[in-house]
Motif scaffolding. Structure first.
Motif, mmCIF file in Angstrom:
data_model
loop_
_atom_site.group_PDB
_atom_site.id
_atom_site.type_symbol
_atom_site.label_atom_id
_atom_site.label_comp_id
_atom_site.label_asym_id
_atom_site.label_seq_id
_atom_site.Cartn_x
_atom_site.Cartn_y
_atom_site.Cartn_z
ATOM 1 N N LEU A 54 0.791 -1.203 0.019
ATOM 2 C CA LEU A 54 -0.127 0.013 0.082
ATOM 3 C C LEU A 54 0.856 1.344 -0.005
ATOM 4 O O LEU A 54 0.511 2.099 -0.817
ATOM 5 C CB LEU A 54 -0.667 0.007 1.275
ATOM 6 N N MET A 55 1.938 1.270 0.687
ATOM 7 C CA MET A 55 3.045 2.278 0.711
ATOM 8 C C MET A 55 3.269 2.733 -0.734
ATOM 9 O O MET A 55 3.632 3.756 -1.101
ATOM 10 C CB MET A 55 4.055 2.115 1.891
ATOM 11 N N ALA A 56 3.833 1.544 -1.443
ATOM 12 C CA ALA A 56 4.286 1.805 -2.783
ATOM 13 C C ALA A 56 3.137 2.294 -3.817
ATOM 14 O O ALA A 56 3.519 3.080 -4.496
ATOM 15 C CB ALA A 56 4.739 0.399 -3.285
ATOM 16 N N ALA B 199 -0.389 9.621 3.745
ATOM 17 C CA ALA B 199 -0.742 8.075 3.685
ATOM 18 C C ALA B 199 0.568 7.321 4.032
ATOM 19 O O ALA B 199 0.378 6.420 4.685
ATOM 20 C CB ALA B 199 -1.112 7.971 2.188
ATOM 21 N N ALA B 200 1.724 7.739 3.591
ATOM 22 C CA ALA B 200 2.962 6.901 3.823
ATOM 23 C C ALA B 200 3.087 6.919 5.373
ATOM 24 O O ALA B 200 3.508 5.630 5.995
ATOM 25 C CB ALA B 200 4.195 7.521 3.449
ATOM 26 N N LEU B 201 2.804 7.750 6.371
ATOM 27 C CA LEU B 201 2.946 7.835 7.611
ATOM 28 C C LEU B 201 2.124 7.155 8.359
ATOM 29 O O LEU B 201 2.237 6.310 9.325
ATOM 30 C CB LEU B 201 3.075 9.375 8.120
ATOM 31 N N ALA C 153 3.083 5.580 -6.167
ATOM 32 C CA ALA C 153 3.270 5.485 -7.601
ATOM 33 C C ALA C 153 1.927 5.964 -8.013
ATOM 34 O O ALA C 153 1.784 6.546 -9.007
ATOM 35 C CB ALA C 153 3.001 3.781 -7.621
ATOM 36 N N LEU C 154 0.848 6.083 -6.824
ATOM 37 C CA LEU C 154 -0.521 6.669 -7.596
ATOM 38 C C LEU C 154 -0.783 7.675 -6.881
ATOM 39 O O LEU C 154 -1.933 7.514 -5.863
ATOM 40 C CB LEU C 154 -1.533 5.587 -7.623
ATOM 41 N N ILE D 172 -6.094 5.623 -0.165
ATOM 42 C CA ILE D 172 -5.338 4.846 0.647
ATOM 43 C C ILE D 172 -5.287 5.020 1.851
ATOM 44 O O ILE D 172 -4.953 4.168 2.796
ATOM 45 C CB ILE D 172 -3.866 4.571 -0.282
ATOM 46 N N ALA D 173 -4.801 6.208 2.381
ATOM 47 C CA ALA D 173 -4.663 6.972 3.598
ATOM 48 C C ALA D 173 -6.120 6.448 4.437
ATOM 49 O O ALA D 173 -5.897 6.160 5.478
ATOM 50 C CB ALA D 173 -4.596 8.380 3.667
ATOM 51 N N SER D 174 -7.197 6.500 3.889
ATOM 52 C CA SER D 174 -8.256 6.287 4.534
ATOM 53 C C SER D 174 -8.500 4.738 4.984
ATOM 54 O O SER D 174 -8.734 4.412 6.032
ATOM 55 C CB SER D 174 -9.559 6.658 3.725
ATOM 56 N N ILE D 175 -8.055 3.768 3.979
ATOM 57 C CA ILE D 175 -8.062 2.312 4.162
ATOM 58 C C ILE D 175 -6.900 2.236 5.389
ATOM 59 O O ILE D 175 -7.262 1.286 6.295
ATOM 60 C CB ILE D 175 -7.666 1.772 2.949
ATOM 61 N N ALA D 176 -5.861 2.912 5.127
ATOM 62 C CA ALA D 176 -4.548 2.596 5.948
ATOM 63 C C ALA D 176 -5.069 3.145 7.459
ATOM 64 O O ALA D 176 -4.678 2.498 8.428
ATOM 65 C CB ALA D 176 -3.306 3.052 5.580
ATOM 66 N N PHE D 177 -5.884 4.178 7.639
ATOM 67 C CA PHE D 177 -6.216 4.766 8.858
ATOM 68 C C PHE D 177 -6.959 3.343 9.737
ATOM 69 O O PHE D 177 -6.619 3.368 10.722
ATOM 70 C CB PHE D 177 -7.030 5.955 8.718
#
Length: 320
Positions: free
Chosen positions: A13-15, A161-163, A19-20, A27-32
């Motif tokens: 997910l970080m990649a 998102a990465a953090l 990349a996108l 992605i940030a919402s999913i990762a949260f």
């Protein structure tokens, strides 16, 4: 589950976030949700003590980074690592203060003791006019001035998102290290029978406090990444929102309490359900996702990953 599964999920997910970048907010919402479930799992999953104070740790972490960006602009880009350290330090201090007292209680008494934590911290900030009081912290203009427009937008989208994903990754590693060490065995004994563990020489408060503070620090880091960096604003009504506590517990129980892969599976399903319900039945997200969690817990009481683990263990006992 194999350790490379949760680690690989976060790295993938970080990649994707880099990349996108146009999808970095999704992605940030999913990762949260995934990272929130991981942070909750470190304490609740390992001890089975329900903590209703996680929004306080999210909020205090967000205020730590927000205060550094707004009140220390002369430090330039260094405001981010300093703010993150400040947010985690404040979360750790709050957890130590609350945990040293509340963790001497058990079960429902501990849960009741943590219920007022979020509202207490929120009203303290508003009433004492700390960090902007009820008006909150507006960080957009400060970030544009300190970092420049392009870098500020990159940090708010891809950097956030990465953090968040890094927070989930650290949570996975913390879970592994705790479970594999002396603390993991102590917490397992406490979870089974706290009185028997105490007779065997284990100090329950010490090990529960270790898990409690670790979980709080990671929640503080998550709050800083999601609210201060990602949204570029910190409002007390938003960061101390009690629904975040329920979301974290739902993700953990949905995937499997005490499992490392569970919050990843639970976070993906939980976010996906809320997203789809929001499109087709707006306004009913909380009702329908709660129903989904209820049905999973009714038929899969150990969660999705927990049930799969138990069934795979049972299958191995029948194999030669």
């Amino acid at each position: 589950m194999r350790p490379y599964i949760p680690l690989g999920a976060y790295l993938a997910l970080m990649a994707l976030a880099f990349a996108l970048p146009e999808y970095s907010k999704q992605i940030a919402s999913i990762a949260f949700y995934m990272a929130l479930g991981q942070a909750v799992n470190i304490f609740v999953g390992l001890t089975r003590y329900v903590n209703f104070g996680y929004a306080a740790f999210l909020g205090i972490g967000a205020y730590g980074l927000g205060a550094a960006i707004l009140y220390m602009p002369q430090l330039g880009i260094a405001t981010i690592p300093i703010g993150l350290a400040l947010g985690m330090g404040l979360a750790a201090l709050l957890a130590l203060t609350v945990g040293a007292i509340a963790l001497r209680l058990r079960g429902a008494y501990f849960a009741i003791a943590t219920i007022g934590l979020n509202e207490g911290i929120k009203h303290l900030i508003i009433g004492a006019n700390i960090w902007g009081g009820g008006a909150g912290l507006m960080l957009g203009s400060s970030m544009f001035k300190v970092y420049g427009r392009d870098l500020a937008l990159f940090l708010a989208n891809v950097g956030s998102a990465a953090l968040i994903l890094l927070t989930g990754l650290i949570s996975v590693l913390a879970m592994y290290f705790i479970q594999a060490g002396r603390a993991g065995y102590a917490l397992a004994a406490i979870r089974q029978d706290e009185d028997a563990a105490k007779v065997m020489g284990i100090n329950p408060t010490r090990y529960k406090l270790l898990a409690f503070v670790t979980s709080a620090v990671l929640s503080g880091l998550l709050g800083a990444a999601f609210f201060s960096l990602g949204n570029m604003q910190v409002f007390p009504e938003n960061v101390f929102f009690i629904d975040y506590i329920l979301d974290g517990l739902a993700v953990m129980f949905l995937g499997g309490a005490g499992t490392v892969t569970g919050p990843i599976v639970g976070g993906l399903i939980y976010y996906g359900a809320r997203y789809l319900v929001g499109i087709y039945l707006p306004g009913l997200q909380s009702l329908i996702t709660s129903l989904i969690v209820f049905l999973v817990m009714l038929f899969l009481p150990n969660g999705i990953v927990g049930t799969l683990n138990r069934r795979s263990e049972g299958l191995r006992t029948w194999l030669p």
